[in-house]
Design an enzyme around this catalytic site. Structure first.
Site, PDB file in Angstrom:
ATOM      1  CE  LYS A 123      -2.242  -1.200   3.758  1.00 54.48           C
ATOM      2  NZ  LYS A 123      -1.881  -2.618   3.945  1.00 54.48           N
ATOM      3  CB  THR A 124       3.621   2.380   2.192  1.00 54.52           C
ATOM      4  OG1 THR A 124       2.888   2.239   3.415  1.00 54.52           O
ATOM      5  CG2 THR A 124       4.533   3.592   2.301  1.00 54.52           C
TER       6      THR A 124
ATOM      7  CD  GLU B 245      -0.288   2.964   3.538  1.00 59.09           C
ATOM      8  OE1 GLU B 245      -0.007   2.037   4.324  1.00 59.09           O
ATOM      9  OE2 GLU B 245       0.518   3.849   3.199  1.00 59.09           O
TER      10      GLU B 245
END
Length: 471
Positions: free
Chosen positions: A121-122, A165
């Site tokens: 995600k990051t 996110e």
């Protein structure tokens, strides 16, 4: 409409303001003109950055830190009920706002892209933020890690796009209503909150159901959990589903990934045309992340060739295979990987990027519950390294579980043929891993806990500065 300060968040107090997710929201609110205050257990570069923006940051948690005119208390799921500031707020009737509700409010009147998945995600959120910024679209964004400096995990932009996110760990991603959502993968994790894959699927289905009518879900075509989620969602008529990956039937198909040292060249078929672009970080999984970002941007109406060129601007995020330095011919790299899939991906990326180097890992397991469920798989992943040193479990928000220790990982690693040793003293581990390294080796500090702090100390030890290394 220009986004303003959400109701009740004009004078917020953040408990744990220095955390990756909390600090980003605090930064954006400060930039929008809110009078932001908060507390954290210790000073950090992030708290310093927030102070520089005008936020009030207290060290330690004390009811006295809570201002008389605080409009709301912002908390994450990590904040316990007995926190003195939270208890004082409840006693005084001050509204308590979860971090996810605050983030959702920041996205009102904008075009949100929410990036979800068990891992990646990051990186994917960062890729989008950097690419859209380089195209002059001035997005707002909130990321779970810093791009290049403390406080760079978030920004209030003047454009209409908000990239965020979306955290599945506590189901807080159900709060968002994105125009475009990305699901990178669906795997069993966060065992304190999910008891089975069926619960995971249900949670991701709920997240997908929050996409605005006519919106788009960008989802992996190669990962089994994502494929199953796609099957379950095909009957949602209002949802546009765009798959990406190397599978033949993917809507955005990856034709080729060519490693080029610490970068990759990626060729995709999108919109009936082949498109080749560079990803400035190594590894097949990062190439997939970049293609997910590309597909999401196209879903918002941004030309694919513009996005492809802009994605080259992304050069990494802290703790995601971040080079910390080199000493005595040894490179020290920091990896946030803490789930077996992430560990495997990062170790394979390092193998591809530096095939002639030995890879040594200083690994710190993260959470007792994760180790209990996935310790065997963690050990198997460590077999991809030449040698590993395994620390005690980093507890974060959890209490110990009887019988759950790093030995679960070490035993599994040895069964898989790995060369692995235990080290219970984190300070001593610096000398142990440095003593194993030879010129030409790569040393990875791996895990989501404070193992990241050991990288500079390893470099000091390698360079002969043992006094600093011991601090």
């Amino acid at each position: 409409m220009t986004p303003g300060i959400p109701p009740a968040l004009d004078r917020p107090h953040f408990i744990g303001i220095g955390g990756a997710g909390m600090s980003g929201i605090a930064k954006i609110l400060t930039q929008r003109g809110a009078q932001v205050a908060g507390s954290d257990s210790k000073a950090s570069a992030t708290t310093d950055a927030l102070r520089a923006l005008g936020a009030t940051v207290h060290l330690g948690h004390d009811a006295a830190h809570l201002a008389e005119d605080a409009s709301a208390i912002v908390v994450s799921s990590a904040i316990r009920a007995d926190n003195p500031e939270l208890a004082a707020a409840k006693e005084r009737g001050i509204p308590v706002v979860h971090r996810s509700d605050a983030l959702a409010a920041l996205m009102d009147n904008l075009r949100p892209i929410a990036v979800a998945g068990t891992h990646g995600k990051t990186t994917t959120t960062s890729m989008l933020a950097v690419a859209l910024s380089s195209l002059g679209l001035n997005p707002s964004y909130a990321i779970g890690g810093d791009l290049d400096a403390p406080g760079s995990n978030a920004d209030h932009g003047s454009g209409e796009i908000f990239v965020a996110e979306a955290d599945e760990s506590d189901r807080s991603f159900h709060k968002y209503a994105p125009e475009v959502a990305i699901v990178l993968n669906v795997e069993l994790d966060h065992h304190a909150n999910y008891a089975s894959m069926d619960e995971i699927y249900d949670s991701f289905e709920t997240f997908a159901g929050k996409i605005v009518p006519g919106g788009t879900l960008v989802i992996a075509a190669d990962q089994s959990g994502a494929v199953e989620l796609t099957r379950r969602l095909r009957d949602v008529s209002s949802l546009n589903i765009v798959t990406y990956g190397e599978s033949e039937g993917a809507d955005v198909r990856i034709h080729k990934i060519t490693p080029r040292g610490l970068t990759s060249e990626v060729t995709v078929l999108i919109g009936g045309k082949l498109l080749t672009f560079t990803v400035s970080v190594p590894g097949r999984h990062y190439a997939h992340n970049a293609v997910a970002a590309l597909a999401a941007g196209v879903a918002l109406g941004i030309p694919a060739h513009n996005l492809a060129a802009a994605l080259k601007s992304y050069t990494g995020v802290k703790r995601r295979l971040q080079l910390k330095g080199e000493a005595a011919g040894v490179q020290v790299i920091d990896s946030y990987a803490h789930h077996p899939t992430e560990m495997t991906a990062d170790l394979e990326a390092m193998r591809a990027a530096a095939a002639d180097s030995r890879i040594l890992v200083l690994y710190q397991p993260h959470l007792f519950s994760r180790t209990q469920e996935l310790g065997t798989e963690m050990g198997q992943a460590l077999a991809l390294a030449d040698s590993s040193v395994v620390l005690d479990i980093y507890p974060a928000r959890e209490d110990p579980i009887p019988g759950v220790t790093s030995d679960l990982i070490i035993d599994a690693a040895r069964t898989a043929g790995a060369d692995v040793v235990a080290e219970h003293d984190k300070d001593k581990s610096v000398a142990v891993i440095a003593g194993m390294a030879k010129p030409g080796d790569l040393v990875l500090t791996m895990g989501a806990g404070d193992v990241t702090d050991l990288g500079p100390r390893i470099l000091d030890h390698l360079s002969g500065d043992t006094a600093t290394a011991a601090e």
